[in-house]
Design an enzyme around this catalytic site. Structure first.
Site, PDB file in Angstrom:
ATOM      1  CB  CYS A 180       5.002   2.237   7.764  1.00 43.33           C
ATOM      2  SG  CYS A 180       4.366   3.651   6.869  1.00 43.33           S
ATOM      3  CG  LEU A 181       6.665   1.057   1.780  1.00 42.93           C
ATOM      4  CD1 LEU A 181       5.926   1.532   0.289  1.00 42.93           C
ATOM      5  CD2 LEU A 181       7.895   0.306   1.622  1.00 42.93           C
TER       6      LEU A 181
ATOM      7  CG  HIS B 101       0.052   6.539   5.716  1.00 36.53           C
ATOM      8  ND1 HIS B 101       1.205   6.901   6.526  1.00 36.53           N
ATOM      9  CD2 HIS B 101       0.230   5.266   5.308  1.00 36.53           C
ATOM     10  CE1 HIS B 101       1.910   6.093   6.493  1.00 36.53           C
ATOM     11  NE2 HIS B 101       1.540   4.818   5.777  1.00 36.53           N
TER      12      HIS B 101
ATOM     13  CD  GLN C 279       3.115   5.815   2.903  1.00 33.69           C
ATOM     14  OE1 GLN C 279       2.151   5.314   2.434  1.00 33.69           O
ATOM     15  NE2 GLN C 279       4.265   5.201   3.608  1.00 33.69           N
TER      16      GLN C 279
ATOM     17  N   GLY D 225       0.816  -1.343   0.101  1.00 29.99           N
ATOM     18  CA  GLY D 225       0.095  -0.090   0.119  1.00 29.99           C
ATOM     19  C   GLY D 225       0.961   1.308   0.086  1.00 29.99           C
TER      20      GLY D 225
ATOM     21  CG  HIS E 159      -0.840   1.092   7.419  1.00 32.00           C
ATOM     22  ND1 HIS E 159       0.277   0.562   7.964  1.00 32.00           N
ATOM     23  CD2 HIS E 159      -0.242   1.675   6.466  1.00 32.00           C
ATOM     24  CE1 HIS E 159       1.473   1.096   7.803  1.00 32.00           C
ATOM     25  NE2 HIS E 159       1.270   1.816   6.839  1.00 32.00           N
ATOM     26  CD  GLU E 160      -1.636   2.451   2.868  1.00 26.52           C
ATOM     27  OE1 GLU E 160      -0.984   3.442   2.805  1.00 26.52           O
ATOM     28  OE2 GLU E 160      -0.771   1.206   2.888  1.00 26.52           O
TER      29      GLU E 160
END
Ligand code: GNR
Ligand code: NI
Length: 181
Positions: A99-100, A145, A57, A52, A141-142
């Site tokens: 998480c990236l 963000h 991000q 994702g 999670h997305e």
């Protein structure tokens, strides 16, 4: 064939303030922006690799995210525009998340096991989706963000601070290994 290529999108890492800023709703005026942005978000997500990626991000403060679990190695891309959680289950599930934007950091996160969400797809059609398992965690999670929330916010203060200090140290070391990057 195209003769110019765009630089890949850079994925921001903590403590970039954009990651802590609530993203703005997508409106009709953003159509051209999204047409250019969404394919580049998928490219950055697949390259990372991740399952994702939310627009903040990559430094874009709009309520857009892309998801692809690549279950059984088959692509199943989902574009989420202005996603909203309609309902969550009472029962919770704990799974390891990464998480990236916090590279190399993983922790067990407890969230509602199932969610129902509403969003617009890239064609502007309104859609709903019920999810469980990894997809449910990834969708939450997305959407987090888009509200400036990171998975570490679901941990105890002690665990969050340990993880953030470890990340800061690792990023410091990486940057001193590779000066000028
Ligand atoms: O690649 C990712 N894996 C992941 C694993 C468990 C729960 C959520 C995720 S999303 C993450 C990519 C990312 O940072 N998305 O914002
Ligand atoms: Ni993330």
């Amino acid at each position: 064939m195209s003769t110019v290529t765009l630089a890949p999108l850079k994925i921001l890492t903590v403590p970039d303030p954009v990651l802590r800023t609530r993203a703005r709703p997508v409106a009709a005026e953003h159509e051209a922006t999204l047409r250019a942005l969404v394919p580049r978000m998928f490219a950055a997500m697949y390259a990372a690799p991740g399952i994702g990626l939310a627009a903040p991000q990559v430094g874009v403060g709009l309520r857009v995210a892309v998801v692809d679990l690549m279950a059984e190695d088959k692509p199943d891309p989902i574009v989420l525009i202005n996603p909203e959680i309609l309902a969550t289950s009472e029962d919770r599930e704990t799974r390891e998340e990464g998480c990236l934007s916090l590279p190399g950091q993983y922790a067990d996160v407890t969230r509602p096991a199932r969610v129902r969400i509403r969003f617009h797809d890239q064609q502007g059609a309104r859609r709903e989706l019920s999810a469980e398992g990894l997809l449910a965690a990834c969708l939450q999670h997305e959407i987090d963000h888009l509200d400036g929330v990171l998975f570490v916010d679901h941990l105890s203060t002690l665990k969050r601070n340990m993880l953030l200090r470890r990340l800061a140290k690792e990023l410091r070391q990486k940057h001193s290994d590779r000066p000028g990057r």
